[in-house]
Design a protein around this motif. Structure first.
Motif, PDB file in Angstrom:
ATOM      1  N   VAL A   1       0.703  -1.228  -0.214  1.00  0.00           N
ATOM      2  CA  VAL A   1      -0.108  -0.083   0.004  1.00  0.00           C
ATOM      3  C   VAL A   1       0.908   1.053  -0.002  1.00  0.00           C
ATOM      4  O   VAL A   1       1.894   1.321   0.702  1.00  0.00           O
ATOM      5  N   ARG A   2       0.622   2.180  -0.999  1.00  0.00           N
ATOM      6  CA  ARG A   2       1.312   3.434  -1.082  1.00  0.00           C
ATOM      7  C   ARG A   2       0.353   4.686  -0.967  1.00  0.00           C
ATOM      8  O   ARG A   2      -0.717   4.540  -1.557  1.00  0.00           O
ATOM      9  N   PHE A   3       0.750   5.653  -0.163  1.00  0.00           N
ATOM     10  CA  PHE A   3      -0.111   6.743  -0.183  1.00  0.00           C
ATOM     11  C   PHE A   3       0.696   8.053  -0.689  1.00  0.00           C
ATOM     12  O   PHE A   3       1.867   8.286  -0.120  1.00  0.00           O
ATOM     13  N   GLU A   4       0.080   8.840  -1.205  1.00  0.00           N
ATOM     14  CA  GLU A   4       0.687  10.185  -1.756  1.00  0.00           C
ATOM     15  C   GLU A   4      -0.265  11.235  -1.236  1.00  0.00           C
ATOM     16  O   GLU A   4      -1.287  11.320  -1.702  1.00  0.00           O
ATOM     17  N   ARG A   5       0.361  12.156  -0.733  1.00  0.00           N
ATOM     18  CA  ARG A   5      -0.251  13.532  -0.547  1.00  0.00           C
ATOM     19  C   ARG A   5       0.711  14.730  -0.675  1.00  0.00           C
ATOM     20  O   ARG A   5       1.721  14.522  -0.001  1.00  0.00           O
ATOM     21  N   ASN A   6       0.297  15.977  -1.295  1.00  0.00           N
ATOM     22  CA  ASN A   6       1.149  16.894  -1.508  1.00  0.00           C
ATOM     23  C   ASN A   6       2.320  16.461  -2.013  1.00  0.00           C
ATOM     24  O   ASN A   6       3.517  17.062  -1.559  1.00  0.00           O
ATOM     25  N   GLU A   7       2.493  15.655  -3.002  1.00  0.00           N
ATOM     26  CA  GLU A   7       3.756  15.085  -3.405  1.00  0.00           C
ATOM     27  C   GLU A   7       4.648  14.376  -2.573  1.00  0.00           C
ATOM     28  O   GLU A   7       5.859  14.081  -3.063  1.00  0.00           O
ATOM     29  N   ASN A   8       4.284  13.993  -1.579  1.00  0.00           N
ATOM     30  CA  ASN A   8       4.838  13.240  -0.609  1.00  0.00           C
ATOM     31  C   ASN A   8       4.429  11.728  -0.422  1.00  0.00           C
ATOM     32  O   ASN A   8       3.173  11.370  -0.375  1.00  0.00           O
ATOM     33  N   LEU A   9       5.303  10.873  -0.750  1.00  0.00           N
ATOM     34  CA  LEU A   9       4.776   9.358  -0.711  1.00  0.00           C
ATOM     35  C   LEU A   9       5.325   8.605   0.216  1.00  0.00           C
ATOM     36  O   LEU A   9       6.477   8.908   0.678  1.00  0.00           O
ATOM     37  N   ALA A  10       4.409   7.720   0.856  1.00  0.00           N
ATOM     38  CA  ALA A  10       4.511   7.026   1.932  1.00  0.00           C
ATOM     39  C   ALA A  10       4.273   5.548   1.869  1.00  0.00           C
ATOM     40  O   ALA A  10       3.184   5.279   1.318  1.00  0.00           O
ATOM     41  N   GLU A  11       5.070   4.653   2.216  1.00  0.00           N
ATOM     42  CA  GLU A  11       4.890   3.212   2.207  1.00  0.00           C
ATOM     43  C   GLU A  11       4.081   2.840   3.584  1.00  0.00           C
ATOM     44  O   GLU A  11       4.426   3.275   4.628  1.00  0.00           O
ATOM     45  N   ILE A  12       2.989   2.334   3.555  1.00  0.00           N
ATOM     46  CA  ILE A  12       1.912   1.976   4.472  1.00  0.00           C
ATOM     47  C   ILE A  12       2.193   0.544   4.752  1.00  0.00           C
ATOM     48  O   ILE A  12       1.730  -0.409   3.773  1.00  0.00           O
ATOM     49  N   ASP A  13       2.435  -0.059   6.004  1.00  0.00           N
ATOM     50  CA  ASP A  13       2.658  -1.381   6.283  1.00  0.00           C
ATOM     51  C   ASP A  13       1.259  -2.113   5.871  1.00  0.00           C
ATOM     52  O   ASP A  13       0.172  -1.761   6.758  1.00  0.00           O
ATOM     53  N   PRO A  14       1.049  -3.273   5.234  1.00  0.00           N
ATOM     54  CA  PRO A  14      -0.215  -3.880   4.904  1.00  0.00           C
ATOM     55  C   PRO A  14      -0.967  -4.168   6.215  1.00  0.00           C
ATOM     56  O   PRO A  14      -2.318  -4.079   6.226  1.00  0.00           O
ATOM     57  N   ASP A  15      -0.324  -4.590   7.417  1.00  0.00           N
ATOM     58  CA  ASP A  15      -1.145  -4.890   8.485  1.00  0.00           C
ATOM     59  C   ASP A  15      -1.602  -3.685   9.096  1.00  0.00           C
ATOM     60  O   ASP A  15      -2.804  -3.787   9.737  1.00  0.00           O
ATOM     61  N   ASP A  16      -0.902  -2.518   9.103  1.00  0.00           N
ATOM     62  CA  ASP A  16      -1.513  -1.368   9.661  1.00  0.00           C
ATOM     63  C   ASP A  16      -2.762  -0.952   8.728  1.00  0.00           C
ATOM     64  O   ASP A  16      -3.632  -0.658   9.341  1.00  0.00           O
ATOM     65  N   TYR A  17      -2.562  -0.996   7.501  1.00  0.00           N
ATOM     66  CA  TYR A  17      -3.618  -0.775   6.609  1.00  0.00           C
ATOM     67  C   TYR A  17      -4.735  -1.653   6.956  1.00  0.00           C
ATOM     68  O   TYR A  17      -5.906  -1.476   6.890  1.00  0.00           O
ATOM     69  N   ALA A  18      -4.738  -3.021   7.068  1.00  0.00           N
ATOM     70  CA  ALA A  18      -5.828  -3.946   7.399  1.00  0.00           C
ATOM     71  C   ALA A  18      -6.529  -3.784   8.837  1.00  0.00           C
ATOM     72  O   ALA A  18      -7.790  -3.769   8.788  1.00  0.00           O
ATOM     73  N   GLU A  19      -5.801  -3.195   9.811  1.00  0.00           N
ATOM     74  CA  GLU A  19      -6.250  -2.797  11.241  1.00  0.00           C
ATOM     75  C   GLU A  19      -7.020  -1.320  11.189  1.00  0.00           C
ATOM     76  O   GLU A  19      -7.840  -1.361  12.121  1.00  0.00           O
ATOM     77  N   ALA A  20      -6.726  -0.495  10.164  1.00  0.00           N
ATOM     78  CA  ALA A  20      -7.224   0.615  10.148  1.00  0.00           C
ATOM     79  C   ALA A  20      -8.764   0.545   9.855  1.00  0.00           C
ATOM     80  O   ALA A  20      -9.170  -0.565   9.070  1.00  0.00           O
ATOM     81  N   SER A  21      -9.447   1.535  10.014  1.00  0.00           N
ATOM     82  CA  SER A  21     -10.798   1.689   9.607  1.00  0.00           C
ATOM     83  C   SER A  21     -11.240   2.637   8.885  1.00  0.00           C
ATOM     84  O   SER A  21     -10.689   3.967   9.083  1.00  0.00           O
ATOM     85  N   PRO A  22     -12.005   2.644   7.628  1.00  0.00           N
ATOM     86  CA  PRO A  22     -12.394   3.910   6.760  1.00  0.00           C
ATOM     87  C   PRO A  22     -13.134   5.186   7.485  1.00  0.00           C
ATOM     88  O   PRO A  22     -13.995   4.477   8.440  1.00  0.00           O
ATOM     89  N   ASP A  23     -12.816   6.171   7.321  1.00  0.00           N
ATOM     90  CA  ASP A  23     -13.799   7.010   8.032  1.00  0.00           C
ATOM     91  C   ASP A  23     -15.204   7.063   7.793  1.00  0.00           C
ATOM     92  O   ASP A  23     -15.890   6.837   6.716  1.00  0.00           O
ATOM     93  N   PRO A  24     -16.078   6.961   9.018  1.00  0.00           N
ATOM     94  CA  PRO A  24     -17.517   6.612   8.760  1.00  0.00           C
ATOM     95  C   PRO A  24     -18.341   8.012   8.126  1.00  0.00           C
ATOM     96  O   PRO A  24     -19.560   7.725   8.024  1.00  0.00           O
ATOM     97  N   LEU A  25     -17.757   9.108   8.180  1.00  0.00           N
ATOM     98  CA  LEU A  25     -18.429  10.194   7.510  1.00  0.00           C
ATOM     99  C   LEU A  25     -18.090  10.307   5.882  1.00  0.00           C
ATOM    100  O   LEU A  25     -18.585  11.432   5.294  1.00  0.00           O
ATOM    101  N   ARG A  26     -17.204   9.657   5.517  1.00  0.00           N
ATOM    102  CA  ARG A  26     -16.863   9.995   4.150  1.00  0.00           C
ATOM    103  C   ARG A  26     -18.016   9.999   2.904  1.00  0.00           C
ATOM    104  O   ARG A  26     -17.900  10.815   2.140  1.00  0.00           O
ATOM    105  N   ALA A  27     -18.630   8.922   3.001  1.00  0.00           N
ATOM    106  CA  ALA A  27     -19.958   8.735   2.163  1.00  0.00           C
ATOM    107  C   ALA A  27     -20.888   9.862   2.171  1.00  0.00           C
ATOM    108  O   ALA A  27     -21.646  10.148   1.151  1.00  0.00           O
ATOM    109  N   VAL A  28     -21.170  10.600   3.631  1.00  0.00           N
ATOM    110  CA  VAL A  28     -21.995  11.716   3.403  1.00  0.00           C
ATOM    111  C   VAL A  28     -21.179  13.087   3.857  1.00  0.00           C
ATOM    112  O   VAL A  28     -22.004  14.059   4.150  1.00  0.00           O
ATOM    113  N   GLU A  29     -20.010  13.076   3.615  1.00  0.00           N
ATOM    114  CA  GLU A  29     -19.341  14.149   3.915  1.00  0.00           C
ATOM    115  C   GLU A  29     -19.654  15.549   3.150  1.00  0.00           C
ATOM    116  O   GLU A  29     -20.077  16.591   3.456  1.00  0.00           O
TER     117      GLU A  29
END
Length: 241
Positions: free
Chosen positions: A133-161
């Motif tokens: 998993v790779r995440f880019e924001r403001n031209e900064n690229l970060a590698e995200i550990d797949p286990d950290d990604y799996a354990e995180a939860s999506p934001d509950p407000l995103r669909a109705v933001e």
């Protein structure tokens, strides 16, 4: 508090945004419908006939196909900053039988589309095993550990933001402005007209002309009903008085 890179990656990959798939041995990216299950594994809903289905067909001797799912944020408002972009890499395999039926239920939790009724006939479901998993924001690229990604939860407000921000702008602009000025204290200028431009479980981002500020909630919210309960004292003039 702010969302972690792993939480933002899960939010972007959740299935509320368009995605394209870069598939091994295929020359061009292809649009794909997707959601993610509770472990963050993408589920791809694919017509059984067509370019995408052919591209996902495993090479002889393989059971799966390597691909990268590419998802960019689409800000809710023209004035809202983008959360970034995520690439989820792994291998996709077509599901059948009980696995396909269970995955269809997982898919429906995010997107209860009618095409799920045709899984096994005109539609196929593929599941990705996540390797990178790779995440880019403001031209900064970060590698995200797949286990950290799996354990995180999506934001509950995103669909109705979008709906939440539009409601605040249409019906509670003065109350929100007063609240923001109280929170910022001397940092607020009289000519400022604060407007909420992003919302997540941890707080909201307000823009005041060329400046912006992030204000945190007392605690992370669990859904939009919880958010309404939390904001009620702010938006109710009688309560504020």
């Amino acid at each position: 508090m702010q969302p972690s890179p792993a939480e933002i990656a899960r939010t972007l990959a959740a299935g509320h945004l368009p995605a394209v798939a870069h598939i091994a041995c295929h020359p061009a990216p292809l649009p794909v419908r997707h959601v993610t299950d509770t472990q963050g594994r993408p589920l791809l809903l694919v017509p059984t006939e067509g370019t995408l289905s052919a591209a996902l067909r495993p090479q002889p001797g393989n059971d799966d196909t390597a691909l990268v799912l590419d998802i960019r944020d689409v800000p809710p408002m023209a004035s809202s900053p983008a959360l970034g972009r995520v690439w989820v890499s792994g291998w996709a395999s077509r599901l059948s039988g009980d696995e396909a039926r269970a995955a269809a239920l997982d898919y429906a939790n995010t997107d209860a589309c009618g095409d799920l009724l045709d899984v096994g006939r005109t539609q196929g479901l593929y599941r990705m095993d996540v390797a990178e998993v790779r995440f880019e924001r403001n031209e900064n690229l970060a590698e995200i550990d797949p286990d950290d990604y799996a354990e995180a939860s999506p934001d509950p407000l995103r669909a109705v933001e979008f709906d939440l921000i539009a409601d605040l702008a249409d019906h509670h602009l003065a109350e929100m402005g007063d609240y923001v000025r109280r929170q910022l204290g001397k940092a607020a200028r009289p000519e400022d007209e604060p407007r909420v431009v992003r919302l997540d479980r941890y707080g909201f981002l307000v823009r005041m002309g060329s400046r912006s500020a992030r204000l945190a909630f007392p605690r992370p919210v669990t859904d939009h009903h919880d958010l309404a309960h939390l904001l009620h004292p702010i938006l109710c003039r009688r309560c504020a008085a």
